[in-house]
Design a protein around this motif. Structure first.
Motif, PDB file in Angstrom:
ATOM      1  N   LYS A 101       0.930  -1.109  -0.017  1.00 45.56           N
ATOM      2  CA  LYS A 101      -0.222  -0.383   0.014  1.00 45.56           C
ATOM      3  C   LYS A 101       1.062   1.465  -0.471  1.00 45.56           C
ATOM      4  O   LYS A 101       0.521   1.970  -0.492  1.00 45.56           O
ATOM      5  N   LYS A 141      -2.263   1.785   8.358  1.00 44.38           N
ATOM      6  CA  LYS A 141      -2.007   0.574   7.122  1.00 44.38           C
ATOM      7  C   LYS A 141      -1.068  -0.113   7.322  1.00 44.38           C
ATOM      8  O   LYS A 141      -0.415   0.108   7.071  1.00 44.38           O
ATOM      9  N   GLY A 149     -10.878  -4.454   4.943  1.00 43.47           N
ATOM     10  CA  GLY A 149     -10.917  -3.671   6.763  1.00 43.47           C
ATOM     11  C   GLY A 149      -9.485  -4.463   7.544  1.00 43.47           C
ATOM     12  O   GLY A 149      -9.237  -3.653   8.476  1.00 43.47           O
ATOM     13  N   GLU A 183     -17.854   7.799  -0.356  1.00 41.81           N
ATOM     14  CA  GLU A 183     -17.506   6.524  -0.938  1.00 41.81           C
ATOM     15  C   GLU A 183     -17.569   6.592  -1.804  1.00 41.81           C
ATOM     16  O   GLU A 183     -18.434   5.933  -2.230  1.00 41.81           O
TER      17      GLU A 183
HETATM   18  P1  ADP Z   1      -9.139  -3.127   2.756  1.00 41.67           P
HETATM   19  O1  ADP Z   1      -7.666  -3.045   1.812  1.00 41.67           O
HETATM   20  O2  ADP Z   1      -8.145  -3.068   3.809  1.00 41.67           O
HETATM   21  O3  ADP Z   1      -9.898  -2.254   1.909  1.00 41.67           O
HETATM   22  P2  ADP Z   1      -8.592   0.410   2.636  1.00 41.67           P
HETATM   23  O4  ADP Z   1      -7.513   1.423   2.584  1.00 41.67           O
HETATM   24  O5  ADP Z   1     -10.077   0.207   1.768  1.00 41.67           O
HETATM   25  O6  ADP Z   1      -8.470  -0.823   3.298  1.00 41.67           O
HETATM   26  O7  ADP Z   1      -9.793   0.818   3.862  1.00 41.67           O
HETATM   27  C1  ADP Z   1     -11.234   0.505   4.582  1.00 41.67           C
HETATM   28  C2  ADP Z   1     -12.009   1.034   5.040  1.00 41.67           C
HETATM   29  O8  ADP Z   1     -11.706   2.308   5.688  1.00 41.67           O
HETATM   30  C3  ADP Z   1     -12.224   2.347   3.670  1.00 41.67           C
HETATM   31  O9  ADP Z   1     -13.179   2.296   2.922  1.00 41.67           O
HETATM   32  C4  ADP Z   1     -12.341   3.517   4.807  1.00 41.67           C
HETATM   33  O10 ADP Z   1     -14.378   3.491   4.875  1.00 41.67           O
HETATM   34  C5  ADP Z   1     -11.041   3.527   5.387  1.00 41.67           C
HETATM   35  N1  ADP Z   1     -10.569   4.409   5.306  1.00 41.67           N
HETATM   36  C6  ADP Z   1      -9.441   3.921   4.735  1.00 41.67           C
HETATM   37  N2  ADP Z   1      -8.387   4.789   4.784  1.00 41.67           N
HETATM   38  C7  ADP Z   1      -8.869   5.391   5.353  1.00 41.67           C
HETATM   39  C8  ADP Z   1      -8.289   7.156   5.512  1.00 41.67           C
HETATM   40  N3  ADP Z   1      -7.244   7.809   5.222  1.00 41.67           N
HETATM   41  N4  ADP Z   1      -9.235   8.296   5.798  1.00 41.67           N
HETATM   42  C9  ADP Z   1     -10.947   6.976   6.251  1.00 41.67           C
HETATM   43  N5  ADP Z   1     -10.862   6.475   6.283  1.00 41.67           N
HETATM   44  C10 ADP Z   1     -10.276   5.799   5.872  1.00 41.67           C
END
Ligand code: ADP
Length: 385
Positions: A101, A141, A149, A183
């Protein structure tokens, strides 16, 4: 290209079955367990984990082209096969900047695409001042192997962050918490000839970082649609990919769009296309990797709402009566993945409800209003009170 090898045998692979039959394509699937959703639809199987490269070598001998339903592969080991002439679509070089990532964020930033502020924890000089710059809450992350998530943590304060960072710091990426209004996501495909098509931009709704619902189309301005399509074109052309990509985005209250994440494969935010579009994302992906012309991604109805049926308990239940009740909703299409075990948060199936064509004039506002109400009806049947 008649025989397509697929690395990964989950629901994303199994949902290619109808399209494969329609196109006269055979699927050979590499997946670890006999219980995996795509086992029943495969013409041939190689039972092995997705990162087992010697199994992929066997897979390669059984097919004309290899694609991915799961990207957690060993790219370095696979590149030896590519050098020996095995055809991967998307090509391995296109996956390389995406699997970590942090590398993905760097790649998007270097392309000039808008991303949240971020840094890798172990490469950060003055960690404290950078944390102050991002402010709390911030988002921590896992750089690799995060999905649904898992590995995404919203961190409220310094004490919680320090507790998390007692683990190996090189595993993590830190970024600003984006106070998004909504989103969004878009599915895009690129063909062997370099043609690109995009599906309607959708609104995705996450709870505890897991996708719960998708509404198509999203209620955004034509300029925002154009901006998102331009992001998809820049990205897919720069990577020179062949196949489907899912692009997740944040829409700020000020109308600003940021790219959150790229999935180099079919994606949950495109499941509505199975029932709502002339060419589903699964057919589109097979068309692209087989070198066929791309199909029409347009909606065949005014809109659609897709609701994930997530596990909420540990069980072996088939949930027949809940599924039956949901199927009775007009224009509902229930897709059950046939997993033998339910666990909280596990994606067990999804349902798409098509929205009425007569209301096409009212467009996306209609889809969001009616779609949200239908989603709540489905969830009140699915989840125990
Ligand atoms: P995954 O790869 O596990 O799906 P993501 O990076 O897509 O992880 O994150 C999952 C969810 O977490 C996103 O859809 C959002 O709702 C929340 N999220 C992720 N990054 C952010 C951020 N920088 N700010 C706010 N919410 C976030």
């Amino acid at each position: 290209m008649k025989r397509v090898g697929v690395i990964g045998g989950g629901q994303l692979a199994s949902m290619m079955a109808d399209a494969a039959q329609k196109l006269g394509v055979e699927l050979v699937i590499q997946t670890p367990s006999k219980q995996d959703p795509a086992v029943s639809i495969a013409q041939e199987l190689v039972f092995a984990p997705v990162d087992d490269t010697s199994a992929t070598e066997i897979l390669a001998k059984k097919c004309d082209v290899i694609t991915f339903e799961n990207e957690f592969v060993n790219l370095q080991a696979l590149s030896v096969l590519a050098q020996q002439g095995v055809c991967f679509r998307p090509r391995l070089e296109a996956l390389a900047p995406l699997l970590d990532k942090y590398h993905q964020r760097c790649y998007l930033r270097d392309l000039g695409l808008p991303v949240p502020k971020f840094f890798a924890v172990d490469e950060a000089e003055n960690l404290k001042s950078k944390i102050e710059y991002l402010g709390f809450p911030l988002v921590l992350k896992s750089r690799r192997h995060g999905y649904d998530g898992q590995g995404t943590f919203i961190i409220p304060d310094l004490a919680t962050l320090e507790q998390k960072l007692t683990l190996n710091q090189s595993l993590f990426l830190l970024e600003e918490f984006v106070p998004f209004e909504r989103e969004l996501a878009v599915i895009a495909a690129r063909s062997v000839e370099g043609e690109i098509i995009t599906y309607p931009v959708v609104e995705t709704q996450q709870e505890q970082q897991v996708c719960r619902r998708v509404i198509a189309p999203a209620q955004i301005t034509p300029n925002q649609v154009a901006e998102i399509q331009a992001i998809a074109h820049t990205l897919l052309n720069s990577l020179e990919v062949v196949g489907i990509f899912g692009i997740e985005l944040f829409l700020g209250a000020d109308g600003k769009i940021l790219v959150n994440e790229i999935a180099p494969r079919t994606h949950n935010s495109g499941h509505f296309s199975l029932d709502a579009c002339e060419t589903s994302q699964f057919e589109q992906h097979l068309r692209a990797v087989c070198g066929l012309p791309l199909g029409n991604p347009a909606l065949q109805c005014a809109g659609a709402v897709m609701v994930n049926l997530l596990g909420y308990e540990n069980s072996h239940s088939e949930y027949q009566s809940q599924r039956q009740k949901i199927a009775e909703i007009p224009q509902a299409h229930v897709h059950w993945y046939g997993k033998t075990e339910s666990r909280p948060g596990r994606k067990l199936g999804h349902v798409t409800v098509l929205l009425d064509n007569q209301n096409r004039e009212s467009g996306s506002a209609y889809a969001v209003g009616v779609g949200t109400a239908i989603a709540h009806t489905i969830e009140s049947i699915w989840y125990p009170r």
